[in-house]
Design a protein around this motif. Structure first.
Motif, PDB file in Angstrom:
ATOM      1  N   THR A 219      33.731 -28.647   5.969  1.00  0.00           N
ATOM      2  CA  THR A 219      33.258 -27.564   6.215  1.00  0.00           C
ATOM      3  C   THR A 219      32.983 -27.457   7.622  1.00  0.00           C
ATOM      4  OG1 THR A 219      33.016 -26.732   3.939  1.00  0.00           O
ATOM      5  CG2 THR A 219      31.806 -25.419   5.732  1.00  0.00           C
ATOM      6  N   PHE A 220      33.400 -26.442   8.368  1.00  0.00           N
ATOM      7  CA  PHE A 220      32.959 -26.517   9.931  1.00  0.00           C
ATOM      8  C   PHE A 220      33.054 -25.194  10.498  1.00  0.00           C
ATOM      9  CE2 PHE A 220      37.579 -26.504   9.745  1.00  0.00           C
ATOM     10  CZ  PHE A 220      38.134 -25.578  10.785  1.00  0.00           C
ATOM     11  N   VAL A 221      32.440 -24.956  11.786  1.00  0.00           N
ATOM     12  CA  VAL A 221      32.246 -23.703  12.237  1.00  0.00           C
ATOM     13  C   VAL A 221      33.702 -23.420  13.109  1.00  0.00           C
ATOM     14  CG1 VAL A 221      31.297 -22.296  14.180  1.00  0.00           C
ATOM     15  CG2 VAL A 221      29.918 -24.023  12.752  1.00  0.00           C
ATOM     16  N   ASP A 222      34.497 -22.469  12.457  1.00  0.00           N
ATOM     17  CA  ASP A 222      35.972 -22.414  13.147  1.00  0.00           C
ATOM     18  C   ASP A 222      35.812 -21.378  14.413  1.00  0.00           C
ATOM     19  OD1 ASP A 222      38.796 -22.454  13.180  1.00  0.00           O
ATOM     20  OD2 ASP A 222      38.771 -20.629  11.971  1.00  0.00           O
ATOM     21  N   ASP A 223      34.973 -20.242  13.941  1.00  0.00           N
ATOM     22  CA  ASP A 223      34.918 -19.328  15.240  1.00  0.00           C
ATOM     23  C   ASP A 223      33.445 -18.842  15.309  1.00  0.00           C
ATOM     24  OD1 ASP A 223      35.678 -17.513  16.881  1.00  0.00           O
ATOM     25  OD2 ASP A 223      36.160 -15.872  15.671  1.00  0.00           O
ATOM     26  N   ALA A 224      33.152 -18.587  16.611  1.00  0.00           N
ATOM     27  CA  ALA A 224      31.541 -18.256  17.002  1.00  0.00           C
ATOM     28  C   ALA A 224      31.910 -17.269  18.218  1.00  0.00           C
ATOM     29  CB  ALA A 224      30.670 -19.359  17.135  1.00  0.00           C
ATOM     30  N   TRP A 225      31.196 -16.179  18.011  1.00  0.00           N
ATOM     31  CA  TRP A 225      31.380 -15.154  19.159  1.00  0.00           C
ATOM     32  C   TRP A 225      29.927 -14.584  19.388  1.00  0.00           C
ATOM     33  CZ3 TRP A 225      33.116  -9.506  18.603  1.00  0.00           C
ATOM     34  CH2 TRP A 225      33.054  -8.773  19.727  1.00  0.00           C
ATOM     35  N   VAL A 226      29.315 -15.263  20.674  1.00  0.00           N
ATOM     36  CA  VAL A 226      27.967 -14.937  20.882  1.00  0.00           C
ATOM     37  C   VAL A 226      28.119 -14.402  22.099  1.00  0.00           C
ATOM     38  CG1 VAL A 226      25.953 -16.279  21.487  1.00  0.00           C
ATOM     39  CG2 VAL A 226      27.580 -17.317  19.832  1.00  0.00           C
ATOM     40  N   ARG A 227      27.272 -12.993  22.022  1.00  0.00           N
ATOM     41  CA  ARG A 227      27.324 -12.115  23.267  1.00  0.00           C
ATOM     42  C   ARG A 227      26.105 -11.247  23.455  1.00  0.00           C
ATOM     43  NH1 ARG A 227      29.324 -10.853  18.202  1.00  0.00           N
ATOM     44  NH2 ARG A 227      29.364  -8.756  17.674  1.00  0.00           N
ATOM     45  N   LEU A 228      26.067 -10.683  24.588  1.00  0.00           N
ATOM     46  CA  LEU A 228      24.789  -9.781  24.555  1.00  0.00           C
ATOM     47  C   LEU A 228      25.017  -8.526  24.463  1.00  0.00           C
ATOM     48  CD1 LEU A 228      21.920  -9.802  26.158  1.00  0.00           C
ATOM     49  CD2 LEU A 228      23.053  -9.152  28.104  1.00  0.00           C
ATOM     50  N   ALA A 229      24.615  -7.700  23.348  1.00  0.00           N
ATOM     51  CA  ALA A 229      24.697  -6.412  23.134  1.00  0.00           C
ATOM     52  C   ALA A 229      24.122  -5.564  24.079  1.00  0.00           C
ATOM     53  CB  ALA A 229      24.103  -6.165  21.705  1.00  0.00           C
ATOM     54  N   ASP A 230      24.453  -4.303  23.927  1.00  0.00           N
ATOM     55  CA  ASP A 230      24.171  -3.103  24.710  1.00  0.00           C
ATOM     56  C   ASP A 230      22.418  -3.019  24.853  1.00  0.00           C
ATOM     57  OD1 ASP A 230      26.660  -2.611  25.572  1.00  0.00           O
ATOM     58  OD2 ASP A 230      26.945  -0.918  24.390  1.00  0.00           O
ATOM     59  N   ASP A 231      21.787  -3.321  23.649  1.00  0.00           N
ATOM     60  CA  ASP A 231      20.333  -3.270  23.854  1.00  0.00           C
ATOM     61  C   ASP A 231      19.571  -4.451  24.102  1.00  0.00           C
ATOM     62  OD1 ASP A 231      20.821  -4.936  21.615  1.00  0.00           O
ATOM     63  OD2 ASP A 231      20.008  -3.673  20.068  1.00  0.00           O
ATOM     64  N   GLY A 232      20.552  -5.423  24.776  1.00  0.00           N
ATOM     65  CA  GLY A 232      19.626  -6.654  25.206  1.00  0.00           C
ATOM     66  C   GLY A 232      19.454  -7.457  24.240  1.00  0.00           C
ATOM     67  N   SER A 233      20.164  -7.550  22.960  1.00  0.00           N
ATOM     68  CA  SER A 233      19.838  -8.489  21.940  1.00  0.00           C
ATOM     69  C   SER A 233      20.916  -9.381  22.036  1.00  0.00           C
ATOM     70  CB  SER A 233      19.612  -8.051  20.375  1.00  0.00           C
ATOM     71  OG  SER A 233      20.880  -7.214  20.205  1.00  0.00           O
ATOM     72  N   ILE A 234      20.815 -10.677  21.493  1.00  0.00           N
ATOM     73  CA  ILE A 234      21.906 -11.630  21.450  1.00  0.00           C
ATOM     74  C   ILE A 234      22.529 -11.567  20.184  1.00  0.00           C
ATOM     75  CG2 ILE A 234      22.663 -14.114  21.628  1.00  0.00           C
ATOM     76  CD1 ILE A 234      20.516 -14.459  23.692  1.00  0.00           C
ATOM     77  N   VAL A 235      23.803 -11.402  19.879  1.00  0.00           N
ATOM     78  CA  VAL A 235      24.392 -11.339  18.778  1.00  0.00           C
ATOM     79  C   VAL A 235      25.593 -12.745  18.405  1.00  0.00           C
ATOM     80  CG1 VAL A 235      25.713  -9.839  17.256  1.00  0.00           C
ATOM     81  CG2 VAL A 235      23.943  -8.775  18.802  1.00  0.00           C
ATOM     82  N   ALA A 236      25.408 -13.105  17.423  1.00  0.00           N
ATOM     83  CA  ALA A 236      26.499 -14.134  17.170  1.00  0.00           C
ATOM     84  C   ALA A 236      27.092 -13.813  15.801  1.00  0.00           C
ATOM     85  CB  ALA A 236      25.757 -15.614  17.166  1.00  0.00           C
ATOM     86  N   ASP A 237      28.310 -13.795  15.923  1.00  0.00           N
ATOM     87  CA  ASP A 237      29.312 -13.697  14.432  1.00  0.00           C
ATOM     88  C   ASP A 237      29.901 -15.027  14.362  1.00  0.00           C
ATOM     89  OD1 ASP A 237      28.722 -11.042  13.648  1.00  0.00           O
ATOM     90  OD2 ASP A 237      30.102 -10.280  15.322  1.00  0.00           O
ATOM     91  N   ILE A 238      29.571 -15.589  13.143  1.00  0.00           N
ATOM     92  CA  ILE A 238      30.139 -16.932  12.926  1.00  0.00           C
ATOM     93  C   ILE A 238      31.078 -16.851  11.715  1.00  0.00           C
ATOM     94  CG2 ILE A 238      29.158 -19.155  12.264  1.00  0.00           C
ATOM     95  CD1 ILE A 238      26.390 -18.134  13.367  1.00  0.00           C
ATOM     96  N   ALA A 239      32.080 -17.919  11.846  1.00  0.00           N
ATOM     97  CA  ALA A 239      32.922 -17.772  10.732  1.00  0.00           C
ATOM     98  C   ALA A 239      33.178 -19.505  10.268  1.00  0.00           C
ATOM     99  CB  ALA A 239      34.163 -17.333  10.871  1.00  0.00           C
ATOM    100  N   LEU A 240      32.772 -19.761   9.219  1.00  0.00           N
ATOM    101  CA  LEU A 240      33.242 -21.240   8.668  1.00  0.00           C
ATOM    102  C   LEU A 240      34.341 -21.322   7.909  1.00  0.00           C
ATOM    103  CD1 LEU A 240      29.554 -22.297   7.248  1.00  0.00           C
ATOM    104  CD2 LEU A 240      30.347 -22.174   9.593  1.00  0.00           C
ATOM    105  N   ASP A 241      35.010 -22.528   8.054  1.00  0.00           N
ATOM    106  CA  ASP A 241      36.199 -22.861   7.198  1.00  0.00           C
ATOM    107  C   ASP A 241      35.911 -24.093   6.493  1.00  0.00           C
ATOM    108  OD1 ASP A 241      38.699 -24.390   7.009  1.00  0.00           O
ATOM    109  OD2 ASP A 241      39.560 -22.466   7.443  1.00  0.00           O
TER     110      ASP A 241
END
Length: 622
Positions: A219-241
């Motif tokens: 089981t591993f991290v297949d996708d991770a999208w890490v970015r700065l949102a408009d409000d200044g927070s850091i958002v990470a969307d993570i998908a495992l496989d």
């Protein structure tokens, strides 16, 4: 079954079975985000190859299956087989075929392959020692254009598209010694291909980017999208496989800003982590290309990437980077290294050499990476050097806009491009096409691509390089941009060659009027004129002299500076590049001569004209 028939069969099944709209655009197989930073075994280096102009390795001459003596993908020791059987007949031997060092296009293998279009078989022999409980993936950075991949005589699958990555799982299929990896590479394109058969650049068929055998936990991290949102927070969307993707605790760590957060994945193995606006975050920009080490832990797997944080938006006719207006001082770049005999060998060093000409030589802050997704080496270098990037897919010229198979291919390429690169701070603009002629079918096709961008990455800007028409008003020409796609874009872009193509004389360019919408930013994605380095005509400059090209830039820049919503420019092009369309002896010889430097890096007069104009704009605060 021939390779072309096989690929079309797969495409037809995908279209027939597709469910919701987004199901069509997502790539098959794993995402393997940041795969270039994963530990693994490089399969670059020495391969053997066998040219197959009549495709007899794919099908027999009566149209049936290829015969035993022609199947390059078979797991057969031809020398041993023929030594033990006097009537055995083989007309290939991949183990004894010519050698090449990959990645590179086959244009670099031998002189006779300069303009070869067709099928070539490649073979790599390698040993493998997978760790217990580990999964293995064969990951290709890019194969141009069709790829059919075989391991130890068994078909793994196929991929179409010459500029985006793909991978096949090979867990349980590897031998400790003597694995035989065979890739059938077909560069020939047809009316449903993306790009079409007719372009203005070298095809560069072959395995043009790195190949790796990557090992990951079950089981591993297949996708991770890490970015700065408009409000200044850091958002990470993570998908495992993997079998334990659901209900798994994941940890996000950005050590430099003391950020640590945990989350638990849902039933689909997905999780979102939000870090409130960090107090000490340094925003990425051309003047401050700050990158952070981002780590995600999920059980035994540790995922890693180097990510910059910034915002990109528009405000009426302005482009805003981190909330501040930015004028894009750019240049267009093809994925072709400097040198007299390029073969698309874009190493990290070659990428930095090209981009340094833009950043340090021209004082650019922006590059249009045309006309297809460039390799990870180029994007990593842009991130590190601080160059804003326009990234595009090769929806170019004569696309079959009325064919759903072509649309499916374009949407899949777009998804593969975005999923690979949406962690790159440098990318500000996704382009969905270049110089596509107007029609109802084209408009529908392009709007679907725009909608896909907005769904896959709503945090960046959408654009496309559009065409214009020309009218007259009184004594001066009026350029009209009435493309209906413009209303669907965040940033309009125009390719314009007044003074090079068409009747306009250079001295008349500043008087040309531009009738374009004023409510959003306008980029000039291409302007340019050709010149052969060292060709001088100071008294009466004509086309292809350095003096004509330099004057073209002076007059064109004077023309563009009068447009109120002019927000940036990426002239065509940084360096002279290979193009079979350009065959005027002595002057072109198979090169498009619109470069500001020659193929070997010799600067033409226009280079300094543009550099000086950029320095003046930067000094004025733009």
């Amino acid at each position: 079954m021939s390779m072309r028939i096989f690929v079309r069969w797969i495409a037809a099944i995908m279209v027939a079975l597709a469910g919701p709209a987004m199901a069509q655009v997502m790539p098959d197989g794993p995402v393997l985000a940041a795969a270039d930073l994963r530990d693994g075994q490089s399969l670059d280096g020495e391969w053997t190859y066998s040219i197959d102009p009549y495709r007899d390795g794919a099908a027999g001459f009566h149209g049936g299956p290829a015969g035993e003596g022609h199947r390059r993908y078979d797991d057969t020791d031809v020398t041993a087989r023929t030594a033990g059987d006097p009537i055995a007949l083989y007309e290939y031997d991949m183990d004894g075929s010519p050698k090449a060092r990959l990645p590179e296009s086959w244009t670099g293998h031998a002189l006779e392959m300069r303009h070869y279009e067709g099928l070539v078989w490649y073979q790599k022999r390698f040993d493998a020692e997978p760790a217990p409980g580990e999964r293995q993936f064969l990951r290709f950075g890019a194969v141009n254009y069709h790829a059919e991949v075989w391991l130890n005589g068994k078909l793994l699958g196929a991929h179409e598209g010459g500029f985006t990555p793909f991978a096949f799982e090979v867990t349980g299929k590897l031998r400790p010694e003597g694995n035989r990896l065979v890739v059938g590479v077909d560069s020939q394109r047809d009316g449903l291909s993306i790009p079409p058969p007719v372009t203005d650049w070298e095809t560069y068929g072959g395995i043009t980017r790195s190949v790796h055998l990557i090992g990951v936990p079950e089981t591993f991290v297949d996708d991770a999208w890490v970015r700065l949102a408009d409000d200044g927070s850091i958002v990470a969307d993570i998908a495992l496989d993997g079998p334990e993707a659901a209900g798994r605790t994941v940890r996000l760590l950005i050590g430099e800003i003391d950020a640590e957060r945990f989350a638990t994945t849902d039933a689909q193995g997905r999780a979102r982590i939000v870090i409130p606006k960090p107090a000490e975050l340094s925003l990425w920009s051309p003047g401050n290309p700050k990158l952070y080490n981002v780590v995600i832990e999920a059980g035994e797997d540790v995922w890693f990437d180097r990510i910059g944080f910034r915002t990109i938006a528009t405000d009426g006719p302005r482009i805003l980077l981190n909330g501040e207006p930015v004028f894009l001082r750019g240049i267009s770049v093809h994925e072709e290294e400097l040198g007299a005999d390029p073969a698309r060998r874009i190493t990290p060093e070659a990428a930095r050499e090209l981009l340094s000409l833009a950043k340090d030589g021209l004082d650019a802050n922006f590059v249009r990476l045309a006309h297809y997704p460039h390799g990870e080496a180029m994007l990593r270098a842009a991130d590190e050097m601080g160059l804003i990037v326009w990234s595009e897919i090769p929806v170019y010229w004569r696309i079959a806009f009325d064919d759903p198979v072509a649309l499916d291919k374009a949407r899949r390429m777009l998804a593969e491009n975005i999923l690979r690169d949406r962690n790159r701070a440098s990318i500000a603009l996704w382009s969905v096409g270049n110089e596509t002629p107007l029609s109802d079918a084209r408009n529908t096709f392009m709007r679907k691509l725009v909608a896909d961008v907005r769904e896959l990455d709503p945090h960046r800007l959408v654009t496309a390089a559009l065409l214009t028409g020309q009218d007259r008003e009184g004594d001066h020409p009026v350029m009209v941009m009435d493309d209906p796609l413009a209303g669907a874009l965040d940033v309009m872009a125009i390719n314009a060659y007044n003074g090079w193509y068409g009747p306009d004389r250079l001295a008349d360019l500043p008087a040309i009027e531009w009738d374009v919408p004023q409510d959003k930013p306008l980029l000039f994605s291409e302007v340019g004129a050709g010149a052969t380095a060292g060709r001088h005509e100071p008294d009466l400059p004509t086309k292809f002299s350095e003096e004509y090209q330099a004057e073209y830039y002076r007059q064109t820049l004077a023309m563009l500076a009068q447009i109120p919503n002019f927000a940036g420019i990426s002239p065509w092009i940084l360096k002279d590049f290979r193009s079979p369309r350009r065959q005027r002896p002595v002057i072109q010889d198979g090169w498009n001569r619109k470069g500001l430097v020659s193929e070997t890096g010799e600067r033409k007069q226009a280079f300094e004209v543009l550099a000086q104009w950029y320095r003046e704009r930067e000094a004025s605060g733009e």
